[in-house]
Design an enzyme around this catalytic site. Structure first.
Site, mmCIF file in Angstrom:
data_model
loop_
_atom_site.group_PDB
_atom_site.id
_atom_site.type_symbol
_atom_site.label_atom_id
_atom_site.label_comp_id
_atom_site.label_asym_id
_atom_site.label_seq_id
_atom_site.Cartn_x
_atom_site.Cartn_y
_atom_site.Cartn_z
ATOM 1 N N HIS A 84 0.833 -1.219 0.000
ATOM 2 C CA HIS A 84 0.000 0.000 0.000
ATOM 3 C C HIS A 84 0.861 1.259 0.000
ATOM 4 O O HIS A 84 0.428 2.321 0.470
ATOM 5 C CB HIS A 84 -0.922 0.078 1.244
ATOM 6 C CG HIS A 84 -2.043 -0.910 1.254
ATOM 7 N ND1 HIS A 84 -2.481 -1.513 2.414
ATOM 8 C CD2 HIS A 84 -2.820 -1.392 0.265
ATOM 9 C CE1 HIS A 84 -3.485 -2.317 2.137
ATOM 10 N NE2 HIS A 84 -3.710 -2.260 0.823
ATOM 11 N N GLY A 98 -9.155 -0.758 3.927
ATOM 12 C CA GLY A 98 -10.063 -1.145 2.849
ATOM 13 C C GLY A 98 -10.294 -2.640 2.952
ATOM 14 O O GLY A 98 -10.340 -3.185 4.060
ATOM 15 N N ARG A 150 -8.435 -11.585 5.020
ATOM 16 C CA ARG A 150 -7.096 -12.010 5.478
ATOM 17 C C ARG A 150 -7.005 -11.944 7.002
ATOM 18 O O ARG A 150 -7.497 -10.976 7.604
ATOM 19 C CB ARG A 150 -6.016 -11.104 4.863
ATOM 20 C CG ARG A 150 -5.711 -11.439 3.418
ATOM 21 C CD ARG A 150 -4.756 -10.439 2.806
ATOM 22 N NE ARG A 150 -5.433 -9.589 1.853
ATOM 23 C CZ ARG A 150 -4.914 -8.500 1.306
ATOM 24 N NH1 ARG A 150 -3.700 -8.116 1.621
ATOM 25 N NH2 ARG A 150 -5.600 -7.792 0.441
ATOM 26 N N ASP A 176 -17.408 -7.531 4.248
ATOM 27 C CA ASP A 176 -17.716 -6.129 3.974
ATOM 28 C C ASP A 176 -18.106 -5.405 5.277
ATOM 29 O O ASP A 176 -19.062 -5.803 5.948
ATOM 30 C CB ASP A 176 -18.878 -6.085 2.965
ATOM 31 C CG ASP A 176 -19.115 -4.691 2.457
ATOM 32 O OD1 ASP A 176 -18.731 -4.399 1.317
ATOM 33 O OD2 ASP A 176 -19.682 -3.875 3.226
ATOM 34 N N GLU A 212 -4.687 6.657 -5.055
ATOM 35 C CA GLU A 212 -3.583 5.842 -5.578
ATOM 36 C C GLU A 212 -3.378 6.081 -7.072
ATOM 37 O O GLU A 212 -2.256 6.156 -7.547
ATOM 38 C CB GLU A 212 -3.853 4.364 -5.278
ATOM 39 C CG GLU A 212 -3.676 4.068 -3.799
ATOM 40 C CD GLU A 212 -4.193 2.712 -3.383
ATOM 41 O OE1 GLU A 212 -5.435 2.555 -3.337
ATOM 42 O OE2 GLU A 212 -3.388 1.811 -3.116
HETATM 43 P P1 ADP Z 1 -10.232 -1.967 -1.647
HETATM 44 O O1 ADP Z 1 -9.185 -2.357 -0.656
HETATM 45 O O2 ADP Z 1 -10.807 -3.127 -2.395
HETATM 46 O O3 ADP Z 1 -9.834 -0.784 -2.524
HETATM 47 P P2 ADP Z 1 -11.997 -0.044 -0.373
HETATM 48 O O4 ADP Z 1 -10.906 0.893 0.027
HETATM 49 O O5 ADP Z 1 -12.963 0.389 -1.397
HETATM 50 O O6 ADP Z 1 -11.444 -1.481 -0.744
HETATM 51 O O7 ADP Z 1 -12.805 -0.402 0.969
HETATM 52 C C1 ADP Z 1 -13.817 -1.346 0.972
HETATM 53 C C2 ADP Z 1 -14.353 -1.441 2.398
HETATM 54 O O8 ADP Z 1 -14.855 -0.156 2.794
HETATM 55 C C3 ADP Z 1 -15.492 -2.437 2.530
HETATM 56 O O9 ADP Z 1 -15.326 -3.221 3.691
HETATM 57 C C4 ADP Z 1 -16.694 -1.515 2.694
HETATM 58 O O10 ADP Z 1 -17.728 -2.111 3.434
HETATM 59 C C5 ADP Z 1 -16.061 -0.383 3.470
HETATM 60 N N1 ADP Z 1 -16.928 0.813 3.476
HETATM 61 C C6 ADP Z 1 -17.255 1.599 2.442
HETATM 62 N N2 ADP Z 1 -18.145 2.557 2.865
HETATM 63 C C7 ADP Z 1 -18.351 2.337 4.198
HETATM 64 C C8 ADP Z 1 -19.146 2.961 5.211
HETATM 65 N N3 ADP Z 1 -19.912 3.997 4.951
HETATM 66 N N4 ADP Z 1 -19.100 2.445 6.461
HETATM 67 C C9 ADP Z 1 -18.334 1.379 6.750
HETATM 68 N N5 ADP Z 1 -17.561 0.749 5.839
HETATM 69 C C10 ADP Z 1 -17.570 1.221 4.583
#
Ligand code: ADP
Length: 406
Positions: free
Chosen positions: A171, A200, A231, A273, A375
């Site tokens: 990251h 994320g 993970r 999620d 990013e």
């Molecule tokens: P990635 O690592 O795939 O780029 P993201 O940075 O998009 O992932 O993050 C995805 C995560 O962010 C998921 O677990 C999603 O549920 C969480 N997320 C997005 N919006 C919210 C929110 N309003 N409240 C809590 N979690 C959230």
């Protein structure tokens, strides 16, 4: 100086791509998925804001990019930046040459899921645009400033010297962008001591001193550290032998369990999620509640541990889908860090609009900020920098040649 940069993030059967037009003021995104299968398709939103969903049965990476760029972006880029997960010991973005491809290939044992897919993407874009400069931007590069006491494991020395077993961290583009942008917002650009929490599907923390990474939670692979979507993060290394001896599991089954069936998903037995888990917890789902608690506690523990490397703590930046959007997770995590003298403002935290940058402390003590990551923007910036450097070096060579022949 490129006017448009194509950013490629290539998986084994998918490509996320983005075209950033001049000054990064305009972006077009596309996603190709299920490549190499009858269900291959490509989705995106065109320059005219038209949603597109194109079925491209059995298309490979090259074909998907061809279709994507002609039907979605309708544009030929000036330069291409590839997100590469593992760059071994490379410390910065590099112009892609055969030598750099060999280095990416050599790092495959350290990122077996990612690096081979990136090489497929590089091969496809090289065939599609043989004349364009292409740059590899590595997730690991930012962390190459870590001191040995942070990157070495306490295992026999020859595993490091002969087999490159060490902590690399990932990251990097996000931690670099967020710490730079955050310290700028705080009025001390690339100065002082900061912690970043990128939360994320994959999550990691980083400690940054004067703009340089000095420690991070991920290690040899992106499995070490925090609890993530699927993970496990840190477990007792003896878990492997316990499962092998007592359940007869082989190493592939153990790897799969730790990478794809653990984390929030494993703890909750419901979902990876965070949004789903927060909703379920509000309705009384006990395992979802526990998964959230473990996530926040382990995150706080990691931040506290990484702070040991900082001569001074100026503040903390939250980013990533969870860090940017969930006031609840930020508050819960900070509740485990009372001894840090953060003067957390619940009011500011709750009122911060989703996905926007803003400060969430009350103005005394170490600062706390939410800084949406970028990013893609960072990869485009690094790509532009490398291309400009290459152009100015070749201009210097050209004028030297002119002087010699004059
Ligand atoms: P990635 O690592 O795939 O780029 P993201 O940075 O998009 O992932 O993050 C995805 C995560 O962010 C998921 O677990 C999603 O549920 C969480 N997320 C997005 N919006 C919210 C929110 N309003 N409240 C809590 N979690 C959230």
């Amino acid at each position: 100086m490129p006017n448009s940069v194509l950013i490629i993030n290539c998986g084994s059967s998918s490509i996320k791509f983005a075209l950033l037009l001049k000054d990064q003021n305009f972006r077009i995104h596309g996603l190709a998925e299920n490549l190499g299968t009858p269900n291959a398709r490509i989705k995106g939103v065109t320059m005219g804001n038209e949603p597109v969903d194109i079925h491209i049965p059995n298309a490979d990476h090259k074909e998907a990019l061809e279709v994507g760029l002609s039907r979605i972006a309708n544009h030929k880029p000036d330069a291409i930046g590839h997100r590469i997960v593992h760059g071994g010991k490379l410390t910065q973005a590099e112009l892609i040459t055969d030598d750099i491809i060999d280095i990416i290939r050599a790092a495959t044992p350290l990122a077996p899921l990612h690096n081979p897919a990136h090489l497929v993407g590089i091969e496809a874009t090289r065939r599609l645009f043989p004349d364009l400069p292409q740059v590899a931007v590595f997730d690991t590069a930012f962390h190459q400033t870590m001191p040995a006491h942070a990157y070495r494991y306490a295992v026999p020395k020859y595993l490091y010297t002969e087999h490159n077993v060490r902590r690399y961290g990932f990251h990097g583009t996000s931690h670099a962008y967020v710490s730079e942008r955050g310290s700028e917002l705080a009025g001390s650009y690339k100065k002082g001591g900061w912690l970043t929490a990128h939360l994320g599907n994959g999550s990691s923390t980083c400690a940054i001193w004067n703009g340089q990474s000095i420690d991070t939670s991920m290690g040899l692979t992106p499995l070490e550290g925090l609890v993530m979507g699927t993970r496990s993060g840190d477990v007792d290394p003896s878990l492997h032998s316990f499962l092998a001896k007592n359940l007869g599991w082989d190493i592939y089954k153990i790897d799969k369990m730790l990478n794809s069936q653990s984390g929030l998903l494993g703890l909750s037995d419901l979902s990876n999620d965070m949004r789903t888990l927060i909703e379920a917890s509000e309705k009384g789902h006990e395992d979802a509640t526990l998964a959230i608690e473990v996530f926040c506690y382990r995150l706080a523990k990691s931040l506290a541990a990484l702070s040991c490397g900082l001569p001074r703590l100026d503040g903390l930046f939250f980013t990533g889908g969870i860090g940017e959007n969930s006031a609840f997770i930020r508050e819960k995590t900070l509740s485990y860090l009372p001894h840090f003298d953060f003067n957390f403002s619940k009011e500011k935290n709750d009122s911060l609009k989703r996905g926007t940058e803003g400060r969430i402390d009350a103005g005394t003590g170490p600062q706390i900020w939410v800084v949406p990551t970028d990013e893609e923007g960072r990869i485009a910036q690094e790509t532009t920098l490398v291309v400009n450097q290459k152009m100015s070096t070749s201009n210097v060579k050209k004028s030297q040649a002119e002087i010699t022949t004059a």
